[in-house]
Design a protein around this motif. Structure first.
Motif, mmCIF file in Angstrom:
data_model
loop_
_atom_site.group_PDB
_atom_site.id
_atom_site.type_symbol
_atom_site.label_atom_id
_atom_site.label_comp_id
_atom_site.label_asym_id
_atom_site.label_seq_id
_atom_site.Cartn_x
_atom_site.Cartn_y
_atom_site.Cartn_z
ATOM 1 N N VAL A 137 40.299 36.107 57.698
ATOM 2 C CA VAL A 137 39.096 35.622 56.756
ATOM 3 C C VAL A 137 39.405 35.940 55.184
ATOM 4 C CG1 VAL A 137 36.652 36.253 55.801
ATOM 5 C CG2 VAL A 137 37.155 35.959 58.369
ATOM 6 N N LEU A 138 40.072 37.089 55.178
ATOM 7 C CA LEU A 138 40.647 37.641 53.757
ATOM 8 C C LEU A 138 41.488 36.971 53.306
ATOM 9 C CD1 LEU A 138 39.983 41.632 53.762
ATOM 10 C CD2 LEU A 138 38.347 39.818 53.132
ATOM 11 N N SER A 139 42.394 36.184 54.091
ATOM 12 C CA SER A 139 43.665 35.449 53.702
ATOM 13 C C SER A 139 43.286 34.586 52.686
ATOM 14 C CB SER A 139 44.516 35.223 54.761
ATOM 15 O OG SER A 139 44.129 34.303 55.716
ATOM 16 N N VAL A 140 42.167 33.755 53.073
ATOM 17 C CA VAL A 140 41.764 32.399 52.409
ATOM 18 C C VAL A 140 40.821 32.625 51.223
ATOM 19 C CG1 VAL A 140 42.555 31.013 54.499
ATOM 20 C CG2 VAL A 140 40.073 31.955 54.250
ATOM 21 N N PHE A 141 40.330 33.856 50.929
ATOM 22 C CA PHE A 141 39.457 34.026 49.915
ATOM 23 C C PHE A 141 39.935 34.782 48.944
ATOM 24 C CE2 PHE A 141 36.608 32.762 53.503
ATOM 25 C CZ PHE A 141 35.616 31.695 52.692
ATOM 26 N N ALA A 142 39.427 34.914 47.591
ATOM 27 C CA ALA A 142 39.947 35.327 46.625
ATOM 28 C C ALA A 142 39.753 36.973 46.839
ATOM 29 C CB ALA A 142 39.261 35.184 45.286
ATOM 30 N N ARG A 146 36.085 41.017 48.475
ATOM 31 C CA ARG A 146 36.748 41.664 49.734
ATOM 32 C C ARG A 146 35.634 42.779 50.149
ATOM 33 N NH1 ARG A 146 42.889 43.073 47.708
ATOM 34 N NH2 ARG A 146 43.952 41.257 48.933
ATOM 35 N N ALA A 147 34.988 43.557 49.497
ATOM 36 C CA ALA A 147 34.114 44.523 50.178
ATOM 37 C C ALA A 147 33.038 43.774 50.628
ATOM 38 C CB ALA A 147 33.625 45.236 48.912
ATOM 39 N N ALA A 148 32.442 42.499 50.014
ATOM 40 C CA ALA A 148 31.464 41.845 50.279
ATOM 41 C C ALA A 148 31.693 40.998 51.638
ATOM 42 C CB ALA A 148 30.874 40.724 49.264
ATOM 43 N N LEU A 149 33.061 40.546 51.778
ATOM 44 C CA LEU A 149 33.427 39.975 53.013
ATOM 45 C C LEU A 149 33.782 40.902 54.111
ATOM 46 C CD1 LEU A 149 35.991 37.232 51.327
ATOM 47 C CD2 LEU A 149 33.854 36.526 52.562
ATOM 48 N N SER A 150 34.241 41.853 53.696
ATOM 49 C CA SER A 150 34.639 42.828 54.688
ATOM 50 C C SER A 150 33.174 43.322 55.238
ATOM 51 C CB SER A 150 35.167 44.116 54.203
ATOM 52 O OG SER A 150 36.378 43.811 53.941
ATOM 53 N N GLY A 151 32.280 43.701 54.394
ATOM 54 C CA GLY A 151 30.949 44.196 54.905
ATOM 55 C C GLY A 151 30.294 43.178 55.777
ATOM 56 N N THR A 152 30.123 41.946 55.271
ATOM 57 C CA THR A 152 29.589 40.791 56.043
ATOM 58 C C THR A 152 30.315 40.466 57.438
ATOM 59 O OG1 THR A 152 28.893 39.802 53.887
ATOM 60 C CG2 THR A 152 29.041 38.408 55.818
ATOM 61 N N ALA A 345 26.833 50.911 56.386
ATOM 62 C CA ALA A 345 27.438 50.362 55.073
ATOM 63 C C ALA A 345 28.573 50.775 54.699
ATOM 64 C CB ALA A 345 25.980 50.863 54.001
ATOM 65 N N THR A 346 29.179 51.871 55.057
ATOM 66 C CA THR A 346 30.738 52.234 54.870
ATOM 67 C C THR A 346 31.613 51.111 55.276
ATOM 68 O OG1 THR A 346 30.966 53.686 56.793
ATOM 69 C CG2 THR A 346 30.104 54.567 54.824
ATOM 70 N N ASN A 347 31.256 50.300 55.820
ATOM 71 C CA ASN A 347 32.473 49.390 56.410
ATOM 72 C C ASN A 347 32.948 48.300 55.439
ATOM 73 O OD1 ASN A 347 32.838 49.586 59.399
ATOM 74 N ND2 ASN A 347 30.570 49.034 59.655
ATOM 75 N N GLY A 348 32.140 47.925 54.429
ATOM 76 C CA GLY A 348 32.465 47.021 53.342
ATOM 77 C C GLY A 348 33.809 47.825 52.462
#
Length: 451
Positions: A137-142, A146-152, A345-348
């Motif tokens: 997921v992180l490889s194809v987004f700016a 990161r924190a939002a994508l990781s958390g989501t 909530a620490t995951n993101g």
């Protein structure tokens, strides 16, 4: 949507596919994350039936949950390395097929031993999914997301737990617990087939977003960064530990709250599972919301993810500790809901920190170490320790104790915040730039060492 790294063909169809490919990647990878945790956590809704049918103790029930997480913790790193080398998309499909077949195997278990074996195989299949999936997921987004994508993405775990517990309560009441496992397994196989058709490693490579200024450059001709770079930064090791210990609290609460509502609030298993699923849904919303908050407050402030994670952990301890000490009524459930909002909530923020400190070529491996910590310290250890305490003191007393253990990740997060600036300066030195600007966890450039 992130711009693609590859050269696009002129056709409008290919252009549309290229623009929307990151969304397709996130959607299907997230859907498989849901399937992963639905298969894993549906067991919590079935606890009352297994306890009645097979005469199991709380410790034995906890072991059935923890064996999955233990296998994930043991195998996450080696299988993540394999995913980095063999191909992340292919690895994801193979893992999904294995855990889905093992879930169907749980439906066929004739006793505790066979159920234990099926759950262990499920853990093997799920071992590297979180790490490889998040790296994809992180490889194809700016980087700024990161924190939002990781958390989501990580919220997909708790959302999967919501669906697993809720559907498990409904399906087991209507059709029995065996058909519940079978349904979860079939869903995973369908999603794996869709992933194999729509996402390939070649497509991922063509759409990879260049990660500039975030991790040390590779030497000419070097395809991957060395694994030693994942151990040379003290704050990275602390991030692993803090994340795992916070999940010790979260996993304990999530696994045992249906049984708590059944025994203490005296709700029927189906009603207890439904109410528990709502509380877990609140946790999922909190993970997503707090991930966006962490991205927002971390702009030009590389230490803010650490601060945000520590604040979230403090709030979870305060509200969960107060809630489980209250009488079982509606007010208690409202207080617990606030605690659930913050407990994951620490995951993101921690996902953003790990992504920042690890080179993209071994990022799945870096997330593999994070997954190992989350599963061994959190998802495996938490439920079984809670079950052991419950066997001796009662479940209500056990859940009054568990939130207080958030003191451990809080102290670790404060320590990681103190260590992080030195690691940023070391990364700048590795680049040969000394005081060059270094991108923060949110992807923004900030002066090295700026707090």
């Amino acid at each position: 949507m992130a711009a693609t790294a590859g050269v696009l063909a002129p056709s409008s169809h290919q252009s549309w596919v290229s623009r929307h490919f990151p969304l397709v990647v996130f959607t299907l990878t997230f859907a498989l994350m849901l399937s992963d945790y639905m298969s894993r956590q549906v067991l919590a809704a079935i606890f009352p039936y297994l306890k009645s049918d097979w005469g199991l103790t709380d410790t034995e029930l906890g072991v059935l949950t923890s064996i999955v997480s233990l296998m994930v913790g043991v195998l996450a790193v080696p299988l993540s390395i394999l995913g980095d080398r063999w191909g992340r998309a292919r690895a994801i499909v193979a893992m999904a097929v294995l855990w889905s077949i093992a879930t169907i195997g749980s439906a066929l278990a004739a006793g505790y031993g066979q159920m234990f074996a099926a759950r262990a195989v499920m853990g093997i299949g799920e071992a590297a999914y979180t790490s490889v999936g998040l790296a994809v997921v992180l490889s194809v987004f700016a980087p700024g997301r990161r924190a939002a994508l990781s958390g989501t993405f990580m919220a997909g775990g708790s959302l999967g737990a919501v669906l697993g517990v809720a559907l498990g309560g409904i399906l087991s009441a209507q059709f029995g617990w065996r058909w519940t496992f079978a349904a979860m397994g079939v869903l995973g196989l369908v999603l794996a087939a869709m992933y194999a058709v729509l996402i390939t490693d070649r497509d991922l490579s063509a759409h990879r977003v260049t990660d500039v200024g975030v991790a040390p450059r590779l030497r000419p001709g070097q395809r991957r960064a060395g694994l030693g770079t994942l151990f040379s930064k003290p704050s990275l090791v602390v991030a692993y530990f803090a994340s795992g210990m916070q999940l010790f609290v979260a996993a304990s609460i999530v696994v045992w709250v249906p049984s708590y509502l059944n025994r203490v609030h005296e709700l029927a298993p189906r009603s207890a599972a439904g109410l528990a699923s709502l509380l877990i849904l609140v946790m999922s919303i909190g993970m997503i919301t707090c991930g966006f908050i962490a991205d927002r407050v971390s702009r030009n402030r590389p230490l803010r993810p650490w601060t945000a994670a520590a604040v979230f952990s403090v709030l979870s301890m305060a509200f969960l500790g107060a809630g489980f000490a209250m009488d079982p009524d509606g007010t208690q459930l409202l207080v617990l809901a606030v605690g659930f909002f913050f407990v994951g909530a620490t995951n993101g923020p921690m996902g953003a920190v790990v992504a920042h400190l690890a080179h993209e070529s071994i990022r799945a491996t870096a997330f593999g170490f994070l997954t190992t910590s989350n599963n061994v310290l959190g998802l495996a250890l938490g439920p079984i320790v809670t079950g052991m305490i419950a066997d001796r003191m009662g479940l209500q007393s056990a859940l009054q104790i568990i939130p207080l253990l958030a003191l451990v990740p809080i102290v670790a997060l404060v320590g990681g915040r103190l260590l992080f600036p030195a690691d940023l300066r070391r990364m700048s030195a590795d680049e040969g730039t000394g005081h060059r600007e270094t991108a923060g966890p949110g992807g923004q450039s900030v002066p090295g060492g700026q707090r």
